[in-house]
Design a protein around this motif. Structure first.
Motif, mmCIF file in Angstrom:
data_model
loop_
_atom_site.group_PDB
_atom_site.id
_atom_site.type_symbol
_atom_site.label_atom_id
_atom_site.label_comp_id
_atom_site.label_asym_id
_atom_site.label_seq_id
_atom_site.Cartn_x
_atom_site.Cartn_y
_atom_site.Cartn_z
ATOM 1 N N TYR A 6 0.831 -1.204 0.000
ATOM 2 C CA TYR A 6 0.000 0.000 0.000
ATOM 3 C C TYR A 6 0.866 1.255 0.000
ATOM 4 N N ALA A 7 0.574 2.163 -0.933
ATOM 5 C CA ALA A 7 1.301 3.430 -0.992
ATOM 6 C C ALA A 7 0.839 4.359 0.122
ATOM 7 N N LEU A 8 -0.472 4.404 0.365
ATOM 8 C CA LEU A 8 -1.038 5.232 1.426
ATOM 9 C C LEU A 8 -2.105 4.440 2.172
ATOM 10 N N GLU A 9 -2.172 4.664 3.488
ATOM 11 C CA GLU A 9 -3.224 4.066 4.306
ATOM 12 C C GLU A 9 -3.743 5.103 5.300
ATOM 13 N N ALA A 10 -5.020 5.023 5.582
ATOM 14 C CA ALA A 10 -5.626 5.811 6.653
ATOM 15 C C ALA A 10 -6.247 4.843 7.644
ATOM 16 N N LYS A 11 -6.017 5.108 8.911
ATOM 17 C CA LYS A 11 -6.565 4.254 9.959
ATOM 18 C C LYS A 11 -7.344 5.114 10.948
ATOM 19 N N GLY A 12 -8.653 4.913 10.987
ATOM 20 C CA GLY A 12 -9.494 5.680 11.905
ATOM 21 C C GLY A 12 -9.394 7.170 11.715
ATOM 22 N N LEU A 13 -9.255 7.618 10.460
ATOM 23 C CA LEU A 13 -8.976 9.024 10.166
ATOM 24 C C LEU A 13 -10.230 9.880 10.309
#
Length: 257
Positions: A6-13
């Motif tokens: 994954y190039a970018l991830e958001a977690k609980g953003l």
């Protein structure tokens, strides 16, 4: 896939504006080397998500990962240095400079050279050569010495894309690249975006569903700051809740796009 894919991830953003959540508890993954679109009605939080992922905005909660590394504390300039670059919905070119000068400026930026030192290009033949190559690639040769402010709107958007790509981003985020364009320009820029996607990761917010269907391998649908659906164009377009969101039955507002 593991984190390295994954190039970018958001977690609980999340991002809150005075008690209103433009983005709420979003988990999102952008696969490396893919073209991924974020769609949704006005007020869905699409542009806010873009602003968070590139650190134009700081999140109220949650984490952002780039190449598996937590980059939540970084500033926008630091994200750009890592190769994560975004374009803005409104054309961002210097109207008082020529097309050639806009490209030369973009190429000089990584060296920290200010716009008022454009004369230094003459001592940097590689910059002039690269600017010429970009003008040929994007069909801007005939406009080389025209002021950017005098260009037709579609050509301004082409110039903006060219200057953005001159930064050689690894991850490119495009916010409504087709906004305000006529049919001929949409076809041209769709082709340019497809070509730009080769060898890099692209994420785009776009309202033109024909363009989304043509370009995106995966689509995320947002409604009222949350993810409603994710999958291929065929998968998301066949869902009744997605169609309901677009016909206004979700009651989504227009405070933040």
């Amino acid at each position: 896939m593991n984190n390295a894919d994954y190039a970018l991830e958001a977690k609980g953003l999340s991002r809150e504006f005075g008690g209103f959540f433009a983005v709420r508890s979003v988990d999102f993954r952008l696969a490396r080397g893919s073209i991924h679109a974020v769609i949704g009605p006005n007020g869905a939080g699409k542009t806010t998500l873009f602003n968070l992922l590139t650190k134009y905005l700081a999140p109220s909660a949650g984490a952002i990962l780039h190449d598996g590394e937590d980059v939540t504390p970084l500033a926008m300039a630091q994200m750009a240095q890592r190769g994560v670059v975004r374009s803005f919905q409104i054309s961002a070119v210097f109207s008082g400079l020529s097309v050639r000068q806009n490209l030369e400026l973009a190429l000089l930026r990584p060296a920290g050279i200010a716009w008022n030192l454009l004369g230094l290009v003459s001592r940097r033949p590689e910059v002039a050569e690269r600017a010429n190559a970009l003008m040929h690639q994007f069909g801007l040769v005939e406009y080389a010495d025209a002021l950017a402010g005098n260009l037709p709107y579609g050509r301004k958007r082409v110039l903006e894309l060219a200057t953005t790509l001159s930064l050689e981003p690894k991850v490119l985020l495009l916010d409504e690249p087709m906004a305000g364009l006529g049919r001929e320009d949409i076809g041209r820029i769709t082709d340019l975006i497809r070509a730009a996607g080769k060898g890099r990761t692209l994420l785009l917010v776009e309202h033109n569903m024909k363009v989304v269907a043509e370009l995106a391998e995966r689509i995320t649908v947002m409604v009222r700051g949350e993810i409603l659906a994710e999958g291929s164009y065929q998968e998301v377009s066949s869902r009744s809740d997605v169609m309901a969101a677009y016909t206004g039955q979700t009651g989504a507002g227009a405070a933040h796009g």
